[in-house]
Design an enzyme around this catalytic site. Structure first.
Site, PDB file in Angstrom:
ATOM      1  N   SER A 126       9.593  10.679   1.258  1.00 13.19           N
ATOM      2  CA  SER A 126       8.652   9.723   1.839  1.00 13.19           C
ATOM      3  C   SER A 126       9.069   9.446   3.276  1.00 13.19           C
ATOM      4  O   SER A 126      10.194   9.764   3.689  1.00 13.19           O
ATOM      5  CB  SER A 126       8.662   8.420   1.036  1.00 13.19           C
ATOM      6  OG  SER A 126       9.912   7.756   1.188  1.00 13.19           O
ATOM      7  N   ASP A 161       5.977  13.352   1.477  1.00 11.64           N
ATOM      8  CA  ASP A 161       5.163  12.612   0.519  1.00 11.64           C
ATOM      9  C   ASP A 161       4.450  11.459   1.223  1.00 11.64           C
ATOM     10  O   ASP A 161       5.091  10.645   1.887  1.00 11.64           O
ATOM     11  CB  ASP A 161       6.072  12.086  -0.595  1.00 11.64           C
ATOM     12  CG  ASP A 161       5.301  11.559  -1.798  1.00 11.64           C
ATOM     13  OD1 ASP A 161       4.145  11.969  -1.977  1.00 11.64           O
ATOM     14  OD2 ASP A 161       5.866  10.747  -2.548  1.00 11.64           O
TER      15      ASP A 161
END
Length: 364
Positions: A126, A161
């Site tokens: 992320s 992500d």
């Protein structure tokens, strides 16, 4: 062997593992004539560079050819192609797990478990985790180095992500396998426009692109979604832009699922699958979804399933038990390598369970 034929064989090796040559065979083919045909590689490599350069046989070490490429100024990486991994999964009716990483321990635990089970794996990053690990280039360097040192031979992809447009560009530069552009919070027209731009960019860099339609419920590093179901027609619109795999909201949620969760909308998933054809579909929020729903989703075209919260919970629980038992006060139990070991083993067990559930064990 003529130089042109040798170059074709080298390109085949780097772009198709199944039909390629081993490192030893390439050494035999090349002999000691590195300088003589290096200029030929320089001329030939732009065709390969557009597809990306990957050390597919990382288990044998970087190898002589990757050294040549590095000396010639090409970026060489151990990470694999996400798109090919997922196409194979969809055709084989299984899913590849994307397990998000947060640090060295997370990455090591996931890689070792994938190797143990002979399973392809996707390491998800992320934007928040990327920042925590000091940046995307640090992440790429860590993964490449760890794969070589641990002798990881299964296919491994490194994937951004829920990336912003700016985050996607940074990961392209850093050398990720693939990126996910999360444009789900934009009006569909703006989502389409930004996705089109990224389709062109990733094509130039030999990468894969995931896009999202219909916001995924819960929160993922500050990206909040309500858990809506995507419009299948909008999914078709985004799929036709040239992306490689699609994440569609079907009632799934990031994080823990509430007691009143209604479950996945298989009617929506089936409609999306029918309109998008062979494109691999992605299921976010894999933590807490019942096994029977996971298997049905795979049967309806899901080829990638994201898991993050479950690994975090397992790590936290095991670490808490270690400290509450006072083991950190015994001898050198405070050593981070000992303190973090139970949590790492818990991550391994979670990843092991998911790989077996997804059906990717033995599919490397």
């Amino acid at each position: 062997m003529k130089k042109d034929e040798l170059l074709k064989n080298i390109e085949k090796y780097w772009t198709n593992r199944a039909e390629g040559y081993s490192q030893v065979n390439l050494e035999e083919l090349a002999g000691e004539k590195w300088p003589g045909w290096l200029s030929g590689i320089e001329e030939h490599m732009p065709k390969v560079e557009r597809k990306g350069i990957r050390i597919l046989d990382i288990g044998t070490g970087p190898g002589f050819f990757s050294i040549i490429l590095s000396r010639a100024g090409y970026q060489v990486t151990a990470i694999d192609y996400t798109e090919e991994m997922l196409k194979k999964a969809k055709a084989g009716h299984y899913a590849v797990g994307q397990f998000n990483i947060n640090n060295l321990e997370w990455t090591k635990a996931i890689l070792l478990t994938a190797q143990e089970l002979n399973s392809p794996v996707i390491l998800g990053v992320s934007e928040g985790a990327g920042k925590y690990m000091t940046g995307y280039k640090t992440v790429v360097g860590m993964v490449n180095g760890m794969m070589e040192e641990l002798n990881i031979t299964v296919p491994v992809a490194l994937h951004l992500d829920h990336g912003s447009y700016e985050g996607c560009l940074k990961c392209v530069e850093a050398g990720f396998s693939s990126i996910m552009f999360d444009g789900s919070h934009y009006p569909i027209e703006e989502n389409v426009a930004k996705t089109k731009e990224l389709v062109k960019i990733v094509a130039e860099h030999g990468m894969s692109l995931e896009a999202e339609v219909g916001s995924i419920g819960g929160e993922e590093d500050g990206v909040v979604g309500m858990g809506e179901c995507a419009d299948p027609k909008e999914c078709k619109m985004i799929a036709d832009l040239g992306i490689d795999f699609l994440a569609a909201g079907i009632g799934n949620i990031h994080g823990k699922y509430p007691a009143n969760w209604k479950g996945l909308s298989f009617e929506t998933l089936d409609a999306i699958q029918k309109l998008t054809g062979e494109m691999p579909l992605v299921l976010h929020g894999g933590t807490g979804i019942p096994a029977d729903m996971i298997k049905k989703a795979i049967s309806l075209g899901v080829a990638k399933i994201n898991v993050n919260t479950e690994c975090q919970l397992a790590f936290a629980d095991a670490t808490r038990k270690y400290i509450e038992a006072g083991k950190d006060l015994e001898g050198k139990g405070f050593d981070p390598r000992k303190l973090l070991a139970p949590g790492c083993e818990a991550i391994k067990e979670t990843v092991r369970e998911k790989i077996n559930l997804f059906g990717s064990a033995g599919k490397a």
